[in-house]
Design a protein around this motif. Structure first.
Motif, PDB file in Angstrom:
ATOM      1  N   SER A  80     -20.554   9.074  22.540  1.00  0.00           N
ATOM      2  CA  SER A  80     -20.789   8.839  21.121  1.00  0.00           C
ATOM      3  C   SER A  80     -20.240  10.004  20.309  1.00  0.00           C
ATOM      4  CB  SER A  80     -22.284   8.679  20.843  1.00  0.00           C
ATOM      5  OG  SER A  80     -22.504   8.509  19.458  1.00  0.00           O
ATOM      6  N   ILE A  81     -19.575   9.647  19.225  1.00  0.00           N
ATOM      7  CA  ILE A  81     -19.079  10.653  18.285  1.00  0.00           C
ATOM      8  C   ILE A  81     -19.150  10.048  16.883  1.00  0.00           C
ATOM      9  CG2 ILE A  81     -16.679   9.966  18.679  1.00  0.00           C
ATOM     10  CD1 ILE A  81     -15.904  12.893  18.091  1.00  0.00           C
ATOM     11  N   SER A  82     -19.686  10.791  15.960  1.00  0.00           N
ATOM     12  CA  SER A  82     -19.798  10.376  14.554  1.00  0.00           C
ATOM     13  C   SER A  82     -20.457   9.010  14.381  1.00  0.00           C
ATOM     14  CB  SER A  82     -18.425  10.372  13.893  1.00  0.00           C
ATOM     15  OG  SER A  82     -17.857  11.642  13.919  1.00  0.00           O
ATOM     16  N   GLY A  83     -21.494   8.746  15.147  1.00  0.00           N
ATOM     17  CA  GLY A  83     -22.234   7.506  14.993  1.00  0.00           C
ATOM     18  C   GLY A  83     -21.588   6.298  15.641  1.00  0.00           C
ATOM     19  N   LYS A  84     -20.481   6.499  16.359  1.00  0.00           N
ATOM     20  CA  LYS A  84     -19.804   5.385  17.025  1.00  0.00           C
ATOM     21  C   LYS A  84     -19.969   5.508  18.529  1.00  0.00           C
ATOM     22  CE  LYS A  84     -16.211   4.695  13.589  1.00  0.00           C
ATOM     23  NZ  LYS A  84     -14.772   4.685  13.352  1.00  0.00           N
ATOM     24  N   LEU A  85     -20.243   4.392  19.152  1.00  0.00           N
ATOM     25  CA  LEU A  85     -20.362   4.337  20.601  1.00  0.00           C
ATOM     26  C   LEU A  85     -18.993   3.994  21.174  1.00  0.00           C
ATOM     27  CD1 LEU A  85     -22.468   4.580  22.855  1.00  0.00           C
ATOM     28  CD2 LEU A  85     -22.755   2.113  22.727  1.00  0.00           C
ATOM     29  N   LEU A  86     -18.478   4.854  22.041  1.00  0.00           N
ATOM     30  CA  LEU A  86     -17.166   4.643  22.647  1.00  0.00           C
ATOM     31  C   LEU A  86     -17.326   4.181  24.087  1.00  0.00           C
ATOM     32  CD1 LEU A  86     -15.391   7.912  21.433  1.00  0.00           C
ATOM     33  CD2 LEU A  86     -15.364   5.681  20.341  1.00  0.00           C
TER      34      LEU A  86
END
Length: 175
Positions: free
Chosen positions: A112-118
């Protein structure tokens, strides 16, 4: 060993404080790793300012509420180690990526980075992100390039004039 309510609250508060300041997070399953291997991972994490912690999933779910990592809540299942990048977004990914190369038993589950799940396959992309110092040096190089090109262009005019005069002088001396 069971934790009492006060210990659980302290862990949730600690992880919540870290999650609020972190740039990115990586959750990886550590099933099958030895204590020595995990200790090696912890040492690497400390050296690179990555917060690494094995915490019960229910406690992590409470800790990430209201942070950028709230998107990870549903995927917190199984034995997971949480790695939070404290200096730059790619530091936790670099540590986990290097560790996974040596220890095939560790499996990345979520990023997760900046509220996004990768997707876990994005680990390499995140690991290749520049550090703060690298990003600043890249920015300075981009900002400096037009000035250098302008300087070379302006300097070329008198240089070409000198070469032309020298060529005319050489032609007159040869004749």
């Amino acid at each position: 060993m069971a934790l009492n309510l006060a210990e659980k609250q302290a862990i949730v508060a600690e992880v919540a404080e870290v999650a609020a300041k972190a740039y990115s997070a990586v959750a990886a399953e550590y099933r099958g790793l030895t204590v020595a291997q995990m200790d090696k991972l912890r040492v690497q994490a400390r050296e690179n300012n990555v917060y690494l912690r094995v915490v019960k999933n229910t406690l992590v779910q409470r800790a990430v509420e209201g942070t950028d990592f709230e998107c990870m809540r549903e995927g917190l299942t199984g034995p997971l180690v949480m790695a939070f990048s404290m200096e730059d977004p790619g530091s936790a990914a670099r540590i986990i990526k290097d560790f996974v190369k040596e220890n095939k038993l560790m499996e990345v589950k979520m990023i997760s980075i900046s509220g996004k799940l990768l997707a876990p396959s994005e680990l390499d992309t995140l690991a290749q992100m520049p550090t703060y110092d690298q990003a600043i040096s890249l920015l300075m190089a981009v900002m400096k390039a037009p000035v250098e090109k302008l300087t070379r262009t302006i300097n070329e005019v008198p240089g070409k004039l000198v070469r032309t005069v020298a060529a005319i002088r050489d032609a007159k001396q040869a004749a």
